[in-house]
Design a protein around this motif. Structure first.
Motif, PDB file in Angstrom:
ATOM      1  N   LYS A 135       0.800  -1.225   0.000  1.00 32.74           N
ATOM      2  CA  LYS A 135       0.000   0.000   0.000  1.00 32.74           C
ATOM      3  C   LYS A 135       0.838   1.282   0.000  1.00 32.74           C
ATOM      4  N   LEU A 136       2.100   1.203   0.408  1.00 23.12           N
ATOM      5  CA  LEU A 136       2.879   2.416   0.628  1.00 23.12           C
ATOM      6  C   LEU A 136       3.472   2.991  -0.647  1.00 23.12           C
ATOM      7  N   GLU A 137       3.643   4.318  -0.644  1.00 24.60           N
ATOM      8  CA  GLU A 137       4.371   5.037  -1.677  1.00 24.60           C
ATOM      9  C   GLU A 137       5.534   5.785  -1.020  1.00 24.60           C
ATOM     10  N   MET A 138       6.565   6.032  -1.810  1.00 27.96           N
ATOM     11  CA  MET A 138       7.710   6.767  -1.302  1.00 27.96           C
ATOM     12  C   MET A 138       7.644   8.251  -1.666  1.00 27.96           C
ATOM     13  N   HIS A 139       6.958   8.592  -2.739  1.00 31.81           N
ATOM     14  CA  HIS A 139       6.866   9.983  -3.184  1.00 31.81           C
ATOM     15  C   HIS A 139       6.312  10.880  -2.075  1.00 31.81           C
ATOM     16  N   GLU A 140       6.925  12.061  -1.968  1.00 31.88           N
ATOM     17  CA  GLU A 140       6.474  13.127  -1.081  1.00 31.88           C
ATOM     18  C   GLU A 140       6.573  12.778   0.406  1.00 31.88           C
ATOM     19  N   LYS A 141       7.323  11.740   0.742  1.00 33.24           N
ATOM     20  CA  LYS A 141       7.588  11.424   2.143  1.00 33.24           C
ATOM     21  C   LYS A 141       8.817  12.214   2.610  1.00 33.24           C
ATOM     22  N   THR A 142       9.191  12.043   3.868  1.00 32.79           N
ATOM     23  CA  THR A 142      10.338  12.752   4.442  1.00 32.79           C
ATOM     24  C   THR A 142      11.467  11.777   4.726  1.00 32.79           C
ATOM     25  N   ILE A 143      12.649  12.117   4.225  1.00 26.72           N
ATOM     26  CA  ILE A 143      13.839  11.315   4.465  1.00 26.72           C
ATOM     27  C   ILE A 143      14.800  12.095   5.344  1.00 26.72           C
ATOM     28  N   GLY A 144      15.341  11.434   6.349  1.00 27.35           N
ATOM     29  CA  GLY A 144      16.376  12.021   7.192  1.00 27.35           C
ATOM     30  C   GLY A 144      17.700  11.361   6.880  1.00 27.35           C
ATOM     31  N   ILE A 145      18.667  12.129   6.424  1.00 28.07           N
ATOM     32  CA  ILE A 145      19.983  11.606   6.068  1.00 28.07           C
ATOM     33  C   ILE A 145      20.951  11.958   7.183  1.00 28.07           C
ATOM     34  N   ILE A 146      21.362  10.943   7.920  1.00 22.32           N
ATOM     35  CA  ILE A 146      22.214  11.174   9.090  1.00 22.32           C
ATOM     36  C   ILE A 146      23.665  10.996   8.662  1.00 22.32           C
ATOM     37  N   LYS A 157      19.929  14.347  -3.541  1.00 24.89           N
ATOM     38  CA  LYS A 157      19.631  14.726  -4.929  1.00 24.89           C
ATOM     39  C   LYS A 157      18.589  13.799  -5.537  1.00 24.89           C
ATOM     40  N   ILE A 158      18.767  12.489  -5.332  1.00 24.30           N
ATOM     41  CA  ILE A 158      17.805  11.514  -5.862  1.00 24.30           C
ATOM     42  C   ILE A 158      16.454  11.668  -5.169  1.00 24.30           C
ATOM     43  N   ALA A 159      16.493  11.930  -3.869  1.00 25.66           N
ATOM     44  CA  ALA A 159      15.247  12.071  -3.104  1.00 25.66           C
ATOM     45  C   ALA A 159      14.369  13.193  -3.659  1.00 25.66           C
ATOM     46  N   LYS A 160      15.012  14.252  -4.141  1.00 22.58           N
ATOM     47  CA  LYS A 160      14.227  15.363  -4.687  1.00 22.58           C
ATOM     48  C   LYS A 160      13.468  14.941  -5.945  1.00 22.58           C
ATOM     49  N   ALA A 161      13.987  13.953  -6.683  1.00 21.12           N
ATOM     50  CA  ALA A 161      13.273  13.453  -7.859  1.00 21.12           C
ATOM     51  C   ALA A 161      11.989  12.733  -7.463  1.00 21.12           C
ATOM     52  N   PHE A 162      11.922  12.269  -6.219  1.00 24.36           N
ATOM     53  CA  PHE A 162      10.718  11.633  -5.689  1.00 24.36           C
ATOM     54  C   PHE A 162       9.829  12.649  -4.963  1.00 24.36           C
ATOM     55  N   GLY A 163      10.196  13.906  -5.043  1.00 28.62           N
ATOM     56  CA  GLY A 163       9.411  14.930  -4.368  1.00 28.62           C
ATOM     57  C   GLY A 163       9.481  14.836  -2.858  1.00 28.62           C
ATOM     58  N   MET A 164      10.551  14.280  -2.346  1.00 28.07           N
ATOM     59  CA  MET A 164      10.664  14.071  -0.906  1.00 28.07           C
ATOM     60  C   MET A 164      11.167  15.329  -0.194  1.00 28.07           C
ATOM     61  N   LYS A 165      10.779  15.461   1.049  1.00 25.83           N
ATOM     62  CA  LYS A 165      11.361  16.476   1.917  1.00 25.83           C
ATOM     63  C   LYS A 165      12.624  15.879   2.513  1.00 25.83           C
ATOM     64  N   VAL A 166      13.726  16.615   2.438  1.00 25.74           N
ATOM     65  CA  VAL A 166      15.014  16.086   2.874  1.00 25.74           C
ATOM     66  C   VAL A 166      15.499  16.832   4.110  1.00 25.74           C
ATOM     67  N   LEU A 167      15.674  16.074   5.193  1.00 26.32           N
ATOM     68  CA  LEU A 167      16.276  16.595   6.408  1.00 26.32           C
ATOM     69  C   LEU A 167      17.682  16.016   6.506  1.00 26.32           C
ATOM     70  N   GLY A 168      18.663  16.847   6.794  1.00 30.84           N
ATOM     71  CA  GLY A 168      20.038  16.385   6.844  1.00 30.84           C
ATOM     72  C   GLY A 168      20.684  16.652   8.183  1.00 30.84           C
ATOM     73  N   VAL A 169      21.617  15.781   8.544  1.00 28.58           N
ATOM     74  CA  VAL A 169      22.398  15.958   9.772  1.00 28.58           C
ATOM     75  C   VAL A 169      23.872  15.838   9.405  1.00 28.58           C
ATOM     76  N   ASP A 196      10.096   9.598   7.605  1.00 29.09           N
ATOM     77  CA  ASP A 196       9.516   8.340   7.152  1.00 29.09           C
ATOM     78  C   ASP A 196      10.609   7.331   6.818  1.00 29.09           C
ATOM     79  N   TYR A 197      11.784   7.846   6.512  1.00 23.85           N
ATOM     80  CA  TYR A 197      12.960   7.020   6.251  1.00 23.85           C
ATOM     81  C   TYR A 197      14.142   7.673   6.970  1.00 23.85           C
ATOM     82  N   VAL A 198      14.881   6.880   7.721  1.00 21.81           N
ATOM     83  CA  VAL A 198      16.093   7.359   8.380  1.00 21.81           C
ATOM     84  C   VAL A 198      17.266   6.605   7.762  1.00 21.81           C
TER      85      VAL A 198
END
Length: 320
Positions: A135-146, A157-169, A196-198
């Motif tokens: 049922k899940l989609e990855m588009h427009e979710k939030t990824i945290g890159i630690i 860069k790739i995450a932006k192609a999925f319309g994701m919000k990118v949080l970075g540490v 949604d993804y760490v």
């Protein structure tokens, strides 16, 4: 007069060897995977590219001529860093050569978990036609890159192609292209509840060892997926297992483990919400070429000019 010597402990195509010869035509260049090729040359090698287990006795002996070590991996946690520092040996890593293959592996794991690809592979083996609750989609979710270095940047860069919000540490908290919000390492707890993804891309240091424990997993969403391609010891593995078993997090994609190979009795092998790969996220057909052309050659030019190698110069105090 004895020739200056470089030892490269990996097989290289002839065109790469020729590029090295162009810079140091008068040096003795020893190249090959087989220990018998280079073992007898370790004691008088000025440069070694590719550290191997058991080199300490020759390379750190008082009579050793070693001045510069170029690693074949991004991580330097397996090196005798204190001994290398005490002998004033310059160390440079292969950081940056993994950006493409590891970012691809990260998204393979994320997509595999999100779209249940691993489940359908098992179903295929059993000739089983079953929906399996996808049922899940990855588009427009939030990824945290630690850990936003070269790998983290490419992942963002790739995450932006999925319309994701990118949080970075990152240690400095300095802003980075493709990252919507950047945080310093002491703000990890602020980031985790929003993801949604760490994705862990950190090196292993005294500060990152066991960074991810039960407290960190408790901060994550029950629907979140945890991806680790950094180092296994960044995670308290028993705490991760409990988080997966108890629904604290939804699943995990793991390329690295506290002990490798992963023990056959680890519960991780049998978990439906886990994808395991055997520390191969950085493997690529272009690996050796990138180490040589992107790191070793520019550093070698600096070195023979009397300067310190500048590409990926390891900071001993930071451990990377």
């Amino acid at each position: 007069m004895q020739k200056r010597k470089i030892v490269i402990t990996h097989h290289l195509h002839q065109n790469l060897i020729e590029q090295i010869k162009e810079i140091i035509p008068d040096w003795s260049i020893i190249v090959g995977n087989d220990r018998d090729i280079w073992q007898e040359h370790l004691h008088d090698a000025e440069i070694i590219a590719g550290w191997k287990k058991g080199m300490e006795e020759e390379c750190l002996a008082p009579q050793s001529k070693l001045k510069w070590l170029q690693t074949w991996s991004a991580g330097v946690d397996s090196l005798p860093l204190e001994s290398l520092e005490s002998k004033n040996i310059t160390v440079t890593s292969a950081n940056g050569v993994h950006a493409y293959p590891i970012s691809e592996s990260i998204f393979a794991l994320m997509l595999g978990l999100t779209r249940k690809i691993h489940t359908y592979v098992k179903n295929q083996q059993e000739k089983k036609w079953h929906h399996s609750g996808i049922k899940l989609e990855m588009h427009e979710k939030t990824i945290g890159i630690i850990g936003v270095g070269a790998i983290g940047k490419e992942t963002a860069k790739i995450a932006k192609a999925f319309g994701m919000k990118v949080l970075g540490v990152r240690h400095s908290g300095k802003q980075q292209e493709y990252v919507d919000e950047m945080y310093s390492t002491d703000q990890v707890d602020v980031v985790l509840p929003n993801c949604d993804y760490v994705v862990v891309t950190l090196p292993l240091t005294k500060d990152t060892k066991h960074l991810f424990d039960s407290k960190k997993f408790d901060l994550m969403k029950p629907s979140a997926f945890f991806i680790n391609i950094g180092r296994g010891e960044i995670v308290v593995e028993d705490h991760l297992i409990r988080a997966l078993q108890n629904g604290i997090i939804a699943g995990a994609g793991l390329d690295v483990f506290e002990q490798e190979p992963l023990s056959g009795d680890s519960p991780l092998w049998e978990m439906e919400n886990v994808i395991i790969t055997p520390h191969i996220a950085g493997s690529t057909e272009h690996y050796n070429q990138r180490v040589i052309e992107n790191v070793l050659l520019p550093n070698l030019k600096n070195y023979i000019s009397g300067n310190l190698p500048s590409v990926n110069h390891v900071n001993f105090s930071k451990g990377y």
